[in-house]
Design a protein around this motif. Structure first.
Motif, PDB file in Angstrom:
ATOM      1  N   TYR A   9      -7.994   3.206  -2.245  1.00 45.26           N
ATOM      2  CA  TYR A   9      -8.267   2.998  -3.631  1.00 45.26           C
ATOM      3  C   TYR A   9      -7.549   1.821  -3.791  1.00 45.26           C
ATOM      4  O   TYR A   9      -6.472   2.066  -4.096  1.00 45.26           O
ATOM      5  CB  TYR A   9      -8.756   3.540  -4.109  1.00 45.26           C
ATOM      6  N   TYR A  10      -8.669   0.849  -5.181  1.00 38.78           N
ATOM      7  CA  TYR A  10      -7.749  -0.052  -6.204  1.00 38.78           C
ATOM      8  C   TYR A  10      -8.012  -0.346  -6.968  1.00 38.78           C
ATOM      9  O   TYR A  10      -9.148   0.463  -7.523  1.00 38.78           O
ATOM     10  CB  TYR A  10      -7.244  -0.732  -4.466  1.00 38.78           C
ATOM     11  N   ASP A  33      -1.281  -3.251  -4.378  1.00 35.79           N
ATOM     12  CA  ASP A  33      -1.885  -3.146  -4.450  1.00 35.79           C
ATOM     13  C   ASP A  33      -3.769  -2.592  -4.555  1.00 35.79           C
ATOM     14  O   ASP A  33      -4.622  -2.164  -4.295  1.00 35.79           O
ATOM     15  CB  ASP A  33      -2.745  -4.195  -3.130  1.00 35.79           C
ATOM     16  N   ALA A  34      -3.042  -1.416  -3.474  1.00 33.13           N
ATOM     17  CA  ALA A  34      -3.931  -0.218  -2.942  1.00 33.13           C
ATOM     18  C   ALA A  34      -3.121   0.688  -2.989  1.00 33.13           C
ATOM     19  O   ALA A  34      -1.956   1.043  -2.037  1.00 33.13           O
ATOM     20  CB  ALA A  34      -4.796  -0.205  -1.941  1.00 33.13           C
ATOM     21  N   HIS A  39      -8.333  -9.566  -5.921  1.00 33.88           N
ATOM     22  CA  HIS A  39      -7.652  -9.509  -4.723  1.00 33.88           C
ATOM     23  C   HIS A  39      -8.023 -10.849  -4.257  1.00 33.88           C
ATOM     24  O   HIS A  39      -8.145 -11.899  -4.353  1.00 33.88           O
ATOM     25  CB  HIS A  39      -7.884  -8.408  -3.847  1.00 33.88           C
ATOM     26  N   MET A  44     -11.069   3.523 -11.101  1.00 32.67           N
ATOM     27  CA  MET A  44     -10.655   3.234  -9.237  1.00 32.67           C
ATOM     28  C   MET A  44     -11.971   2.835  -8.562  1.00 32.67           C
ATOM     29  O   MET A  44     -13.007   3.632  -8.500  1.00 32.67           O
ATOM     30  CB  MET A  44      -9.531   3.155  -8.380  1.00 32.67           C
ATOM     31  N   ILE A  60       0.676  -1.356   0.179  1.00 31.00           N
ATOM     32  CA  ILE A  60      -0.292   0.066   0.309  1.00 31.00           C
ATOM     33  C   ILE A  60       1.122   0.828  -0.113  1.00 31.00           C
ATOM     34  O   ILE A  60       1.670   1.457   1.022  1.00 31.00           O
ATOM     35  CB  ILE A  60      -1.392   0.479   0.923  1.00 31.00           C
ATOM     36  N   ILE A  75      -0.461   3.483  -9.082  1.00 32.90           N
ATOM     37  CA  ILE A  75       0.084   2.045  -7.910  1.00 32.90           C
ATOM     38  C   ILE A  75      -0.505   0.736  -8.776  1.00 32.90           C
ATOM     39  O   ILE A  75       0.380  -0.069  -8.847  1.00 32.90           O
ATOM     40  CB  ILE A  75      -1.801   2.111  -6.805  1.00 32.90           C
TER      41      ILE A  75
END
Length: 298
Positions: free
Chosen positions: A275-276, A142-143, A282, A155, A98, A136
């Motif tokens: 956010y991702y 990942d986030a 995942h 996102m 992250i 990212i």
């Protein structure tokens, strides 16, 4: 040809992301010489120069950039599918990366993830503190954590914290010597501790709002600092006025070491969001983390 080049293509992607053979070799768990040999072999087979090497840096050529742009998402999809297949049973485990700004991490994300890590000891989290608007996807995170207004539209964003305020503070000695500003415009006459924006390189214009009217003030001063802790320390030492998140100086205000001014001009705004990418598959560990940090109100 695919089988012959598969590992070398993966090596190319990592070298390009790390901009360094040394860092890429460490990340891949291979020797630097073996990695360099693999890339040279790939370039010879394709009859293309894919990387430009100098004594200090490594960067993709135009051909390399085009190739990496097309194959990097495919490697991400393969990795996600492998994780998905193996992540259907057993304990919650895995690695999560992250990126977050200094204040976002310390004020919001870290307090939420401490109990999560204690509950799931097989989960490993890497936090990268970066105040820039990090990509990212290319950074293989990942986030990330940002203010809601800064999250890209493609996102998924999950709110993780309450509203919060910025505040204008200085030491009592400073205000006693130089006076107290009555409006944000008065700050232009004071010694203010500036912040340089990492994304654009310019100085941050202090933002205020009152009665739905937004005001941006360009301030000047003796100091420009890019970390929150340093700006607060400078204010505590009487070196000027700083503009910082209120929660980061609440204790100093309570004890009288700092004095807050212009509070009526500092209205609250929505807090931080995790956010991702919307299309990324995942792990269960990441899904549990989302639920652990999700903001559920006061």
């Amino acid at each position: 040809m695919l089988r012959e080049n598969f590992n070398d293509l993966m090596y190319l992607v990592v070298v390009a992301q790390e901009r360094s053979f040394t860092r890429a070799a460490a990340k891949l768990g291979v020797s630097q010489s073996a990695l360099s040999h693999a890339i040279r072999g790939l370039e010879e087979r394709l009859n293309l120069r894919l990387l430009t090497r100098t004594t200090r840096s490594v960067a993709p050529t135009d051909a390399g950039e085009r190739l990496i742009k097309n194959i990097a998402p495919l490697f991400n999809e393969i990795e996600s599918e492998l994780v998905s297949v193996t992540d259907t049973q057993g304990e919650i485990a895995g690695n999560i990366r992250i990126t977050a700004g200094e204040h976002a991490l310390m004020s919001t994300l870290w307090p939420l993830t401490k109990p999560f890590l204690q509950r799931y000891p097989a989960v490993n989290i890497e936090f990268s503190v970066d105040n820039t608007l990090t990509d990212i996807v290319s950074g293989r995170f990942d986030a990330g954590v940002r203010l809601g207004e800064q999250v890209e539209k493609d996102m998924i964003a999950v709110r993780i914290g309450p509203d919060w305020n910025m505040c204008v503070v200085a030491s009592p000695d400073y205000f006693e010597q130089y006076g107290v500003p009555a409006t944000p415009y008065d700050l232009q006459k004071h010694n203010c501790i500036n912040l340089r924006l990492p994304t654009r390189g310019g100085l941050y214009n202090w933002e205020f709002m009152r009665d739905k009217k937004e005001i941006r003030v360009r301030v000047e001063g003796q100091l420009i600092l890019n970390t929150l802790a340093a700006r607060i320390d400078a204010a505590l030492c009487g070196m000027g006025i700083c503009y910082v998140p209120q929660d980061s100086v609440a204790e100093h205000i309570a004890t009288g070491r700092l004095v807050q001014v212009l509070a009526d001009w500092c209205e609250p705004f929505p807090g931080y969001y995790l956010y991702y990418p919307s299309r990324k598959q995942h792990t269960r560990a990441f899904a549990h983390l989302i639920e652990a940090v999700r903001y559920r109100g006061e």
